[in-house]
Write a protein that holds these residues in place. Structure first.
Motif, short mmCIF file in Angstrom:
data_model
loop_
_atom_site.label_atom_id
_atom_site.label_comp_id
_atom_site.label_asym_id
_atom_site.label_seq_id
_atom_site.Cartn_x
_atom_site.Cartn_y
_atom_site.Cartn_z
N LYS A 154 -22.93 -5.67 22.84
CA LYS A 154 -22.97 -4.46 22.04
C LYS A 154 -24.40 -3.91 22.05
O LYS A 154 -25.36 -4.64 22.31
N ALA A 155 -24.56 -2.66 21.73
CA ALA A 155 -25.89 -2.06 21.64
C ALA A 155 -26.61 -2.59 20.40
O ALA A 155 -25.98 -2.88 19.37
N GLU A 156 -27.91 -2.75 20.51
CA GLU A 156 -28.71 -3.02 19.32
C GLU A 156 -28.74 -1.75 18.47
O GLU A 156 -28.85 -0.64 18.98
N ARG A 210 -30.46 0.74 20.92
CA ARG A 210 -30.95 0.42 22.25
C ARG A 210 -29.79 -0.12 23.06
O ARG A 210 -29.21 -1.15 22.72
N ALA A 211 -29.43 0.60 24.12
CA ALA A 211 -28.34 0.15 24.97
C ALA A 211 -28.79 -1.06 25.78
O ALA A 211 -29.96 -1.18 26.15
N PRO A 212 -27.89 -2.00 26.08
CA PRO A 212 -28.26 -3.14 26.92
C PRO A 212 -28.76 -2.66 28.29
O PRO A 212 -28.25 -1.69 28.84
N THR A 213 -29.77 -3.34 28.81
CA THR A 213 -30.28 -3.00 30.13
C THR A 213 -29.31 -3.49 31.20
O THR A 213 -28.41 -4.31 30.94
N LEU A 214 -29.51 -3.04 32.42
CA LEU A 214 -28.62 -3.42 33.51
C LEU A 214 -28.60 -4.93 33.75
O LEU A 214 -27.53 -5.52 33.91
N PRO A 215 -29.76 -5.63 33.79
CA PRO A 215 -29.70 -7.09 33.96
C PRO A 215 -28.98 -7.79 32.81
O PRO A 215 -28.37 -8.84 33.02
N GLU A 216 -29.07 -7.23 31.59
CA GLU A 216 -28.44 -7.88 30.44
C GLU A 216 -26.92 -7.71 30.44
O GLU A 216 -26.20 -8.60 29.98
N GLY A 270 -21.67 3.06 27.60
CA GLY A 270 -20.82 3.82 26.68
C GLY A 270 -21.63 4.90 26.00
O GLY A 270 -22.63 5.38 26.52
N THR A 271 -21.20 5.27 24.81
CA THR A 271 -21.81 6.37 24.07
C THR A 271 -22.28 5.91 22.71
O THR A 271 -21.60 5.13 22.04
N SER A 272 -23.44 6.40 22.28
CA SER A 272 -23.96 6.13 20.94
C SER A 272 -24.42 7.44 20.32
O SER A 272 -25.03 8.28 20.99
N ARG A 312 -25.10 9.10 26.37
CA ARG A 312 -23.96 8.57 27.11
C ARG A 312 -24.47 7.86 28.36
O ARG A 312 -25.24 8.41 29.13
N TYR A 313 -24.03 6.60 28.53
CA TYR A 313 -24.44 5.77 29.66
C TYR A 313 -23.22 5.45 30.52
O TYR A 313 -22.17 5.09 29.99
N SER A 314 -23.38 5.53 31.82
CA SER A 314 -22.26 5.25 32.72
C SER A 314 -21.87 3.77 32.71
O SER A 314 -20.72 3.43 32.97
#
Length: 201
Positions: free
Chosen positions: A91-93, A51-57, A23-25, A18-20
Motif C-alpha cells: 500500500k502507499a505510505e 508516497r507511492a511504492p517505488t518500482l523496486p519495492e 494506482g491513484t491517490s 495516478r501511477y500506471s
C-alpha cells in the motif's frame, strides 16, 4: 484562495496522482490565515500526503548480496546470502500533517515566524533486517533452530546459508516540533543589501 472576511483567508487544495504501476491517490489540504494588522499574521494548515511504492519495492523481483548475521542456534557469526524481494501488494505510505504558526514583521527589514507541526506517517514501507528475520525464527536460541520459508539452512549441519526478506508496510511514525525562522536586511548605499537569516528546528 477563499476570502472569508476582511482579515481572514481560507485555502483549499486537492491533488490527484495516478501511477500506471500502483494506482491513484487523492490528497486534500486546508488552511486559514488571519491578519489582524499589517505586522502580524496567524496561520494554520492541515493536509494529507502519500508516497507511492517505488518500482523496486512493488515489482515481483529480488536483489541478492552477501551479508553477515549471528545465528541464534549457536551464537556464531556467519556470512550468508541475503535476498530482498519486492511486494506487488504494498500500500502507499500516507501522512497527516498539522501546522500552527505566527508571522511577525514589524518592518520591511525584519521578519520572524514560529511554526509548530505535528506529523503522523502510516504504512511505512521497509523490510526487516536479516538479523531480525533469523532472530524471530528462533526466539529462544539454542540448538535445533528450524528452517522456515524465510530461513534456508544446510541440511547436513543446520547452519544458515540464505535469508529472505521482503518489503512490507511495517509501521507508523509520529513526530512533532517547532520551526523558528528570522530574517533581517541591512541595505547600504554603496555595497548593496546584506541579509542575515537564522533557522532553528
Amino acid at each position: 484562495a477563499l476570502p472569508c472576511a476582511k482579515n481572514l483567508e481560507g485555502q483549499v487544495a486537492l491533488r490527484q496522482d495516478r501511477y500506471s504501476d500502483y494506482g491513484t491517490s487523492t490528497t486534500p489540504k486546508f488552511g486559514l490565515k488571519y491578519t489582524p494588522n499589517e505586522y502580524l499574521a496567524l496561520r494554520a494548515n492541515v493536509g494529507k500526503g502519500f508516497r507511492a511504492p517505488t518500482l523496486p519495492e512493488i515489482s515481483p523481483s529480488a536483489a541478492s548480496f552477501f551479508t553477515t548475521v549471528i545465528d541464534p542456534e549457536d551464537g556464531v557469526s556467519r556470512s550468508i546470502s541475503g535476498v530482498y524481494a519486492g511486494n506487488p501488494n504494498l500500500k502507499a505510505e500516507t501522512s497527516l500533517s498539522k501546522t500552527v504558526g505566527i508571522v511577525i514583521e514589524p518592518s520591511k527589514r525584519f521578519s520572524m515566524s514560529i511554526d509548530a507541526y505535528w506529523l503522523s506517517w502510516n504504512n511505512v514501507v521497509a523490510s526487516k533486517s536479516f538479523q531480525d528475520v533469523i532472530d524471530a525464527s528462533c526466539p529462544d536460541g539454542g540448538p535445533d533452530c528450524p528452517a522456515t520459508p524465510s530461513i534456508i539452512r544446510d541440511p547436513s549441519n543446520n547452519q544458515v546459508v540464505t535469508i529472505l526478506s521482503a518489503y512490507e508496510n511495517l509501521s507508523s511514525r509520529r513526530t512533532s516540533g517547532v520551526d523558528i525562522d528570522a530574517r533581517a536586511n541591512f541595505p547600504t548605499e554603496s555595497m548593496g543589501k546584506f541579509t542575515t537569516r537564522v533557522n532553528l528546528g
